[in-house]
Design a protein around this motif. Structure first.
Motif, short mmCIF file in Angstrom:
data_model
loop_
_atom_site.label_atom_id
_atom_site.label_comp_id
_atom_site.label_asym_id
_atom_site.label_seq_id
_atom_site.Cartn_x
_atom_site.Cartn_y
_atom_site.Cartn_z
N PHE A 63 0.83 -1.20 0.00
CA PHE A 63 0.00 0.00 0.00
C PHE A 63 0.87 1.26 0.00
CE2 PHE A 63 -2.12 3.38 2.38
CZ PHE A 63 -3.25 3.57 1.59
N LEU A 64 1.88 1.27 0.86
CA LEU A 64 2.74 2.45 0.94
C LEU A 64 3.53 2.66 -0.34
CD1 LEU A 64 4.12 2.16 4.57
CD2 LEU A 64 2.45 3.80 3.72
N SER A 65 4.02 1.60 -0.93
CA SER A 65 4.82 1.76 -2.14
C SER A 65 3.98 2.19 -3.33
CB SER A 65 5.58 0.47 -2.45
OG SER A 65 4.68 -0.56 -2.72
N GLU A 66 2.72 1.78 -3.35
CA GLU A 66 1.89 2.17 -4.49
C GLU A 66 1.28 3.55 -4.30
OE1 GLU A 66 -1.73 0.47 -7.26
OE2 GLU A 66 -0.94 -0.74 -5.64
N ARG A 67 0.77 3.82 -3.12
CA ARG A 67 0.05 5.08 -2.89
C ARG A 67 0.98 6.25 -2.58
NH1 ARG A 67 -4.96 3.75 -4.79
NH2 ARG A 67 -5.59 1.81 -3.83
N MET A 68 1.92 6.03 -1.69
CA MET A 68 2.75 7.16 -1.24
C MET A 68 4.01 7.32 -2.08
SD MET A 68 2.40 7.29 2.80
CE MET A 68 0.91 7.97 3.46
N LEU A 69 4.68 6.23 -2.39
CA LEU A 69 5.92 6.32 -3.16
C LEU A 69 5.67 6.31 -4.66
CD1 LEU A 69 8.14 3.87 -1.08
CD2 LEU A 69 8.04 6.36 -0.93
N GLU A 70 4.49 5.90 -5.07
CA GLU A 70 4.10 5.81 -6.48
C GLU A 70 5.10 4.94 -7.26
OE1 GLU A 70 3.41 9.75 -7.93
OE2 GLU A 70 1.73 10.06 -6.57
N GLN A 71 5.37 3.78 -6.73
CA GLN A 71 6.28 2.80 -7.34
C GLN A 71 5.50 1.52 -7.64
OE1 GLN A 71 9.57 3.15 -8.09
NE2 GLN A 71 9.41 5.30 -7.48
N PRO A 72 4.87 1.45 -8.81
CA PRO A 72 4.02 0.29 -9.09
C PRO A 72 4.79 -1.03 -9.21
CG PRO A 72 4.17 1.72 -11.02
CD PRO A 72 4.83 2.43 -9.89
N LEU A 73 6.03 -1.00 -9.68
CA LEU A 73 6.80 -2.24 -9.78
C LEU A 73 7.15 -2.78 -8.40
CD1 LEU A 73 9.15 -1.56 -12.81
CD2 LEU A 73 7.15 -3.06 -12.68
N LEU A 74 7.51 -1.92 -7.50
CA LEU A 74 7.79 -2.34 -6.13
C LEU A 74 6.52 -2.88 -5.48
CD1 LEU A 74 9.89 -2.50 -3.87
CD2 LEU A 74 9.24 -0.16 -3.23
N ALA A 75 5.40 -2.21 -5.72
CA ALA A 75 4.12 -2.67 -5.19
C ALA A 75 3.76 -4.04 -5.76
CB ALA A 75 3.02 -1.67 -5.50
N ALA A 76 4.05 -4.26 -7.04
CA ALA A 76 3.78 -5.55 -7.65
C ALA A 76 4.63 -6.65 -7.01
CB ALA A 76 4.03 -5.48 -9.15
N GLY A 77 5.87 -6.35 -6.69
CA GLY A 77 6.72 -7.31 -6.01
C GLY A 77 6.16 -7.70 -4.65
N PHE A 78 5.68 -6.72 -3.90
CA PHE A 78 5.06 -7.01 -2.60
C PHE A 78 3.77 -7.81 -2.79
CE2 PHE A 78 7.41 -3.13 -1.01
CZ PHE A 78 8.30 -3.86 -0.24
N VAL A 85 2.60 -15.89 0.45
CA VAL A 85 2.25 -16.04 1.87
C VAL A 85 0.88 -16.70 2.00
CG1 VAL A 85 1.63 -14.76 3.96
CG2 VAL A 85 3.72 -14.20 2.74
N VAL A 86 -0.07 -16.29 1.18
CA VAL A 86 -1.41 -16.88 1.22
C VAL A 86 -1.34 -18.36 0.86
CG1 VAL A 86 -3.69 -16.88 0.12
CG2 VAL A 86 -2.65 -14.73 0.85
N ALA A 87 -0.56 -18.71 -0.15
CA ALA A 87 -0.40 -20.11 -0.53
C ALA A 87 0.22 -20.91 0.61
CB ALA A 87 0.45 -20.22 -1.80
N PHE A 88 1.24 -20.36 1.26
CA PHE A 88 1.88 -21.03 2.39
C PHE A 88 0.87 -21.25 3.52
CE2 PHE A 88 4.36 -21.20 6.28
CZ PHE A 88 5.40 -22.03 5.94
#
Length: 106
Positions: A63-78, A85-88
């Motif tokens: 959320f922070l990387s997409e909304r505040m930092l405006e880094q969609p690639l970083l957000a996609a990685g998260f 994590v959900v699969a695990f």
């Protein structure tokens, strides 16, 4: 020291070291390993809570990387990490349910 930290972190996050292989050995050995695995299944909810906390942290970082930092690639990685994590968590929950199944019927 690094190996000790790595081993401790591995044991903190992954539970595979708690369980044995119930497919190998004689009938008696398999029964003993299954009994051991069922006894250690009580630790799986603790591991699920740890991974749930990691998932919440990843959600916050996404959320922070997409909304505040405006880094969609970083957000996609998260977001990809969240899916893992959900699969695990799902695999762990199913394993826990199967290991606890006989104990709940008694």
């Amino acid at each position: 020291m690094v190996a000790s930290l790595r081993s401790t972190l591995y044991r903190y996050l992954f539970y595979g070291w708690l369980f044995g292989d119930a497919r190998a050995g004689s009938d008696l050995e398999r029964a003993l390993v299954l009994r051991h695995n069922r006894a250690n299944a009580r630790w799986l909810p603790l591991y699920m809570r740890r991974w749930l906390a990691i998932g919440v942290l990843l959600t916050l970082l996404e959320f922070l990387s997409e909304r505040m930092l405006e880094q969609p690639l970083l957000a996609a990685g998260f977001a990809v990490a969240q899916v893992l994590v959900v699969a695990f968590l799902l695999v762990t929950a199913v394993g826990w349910a199967f290991l606890r199944r006989d104990r709940l019927r008694r």
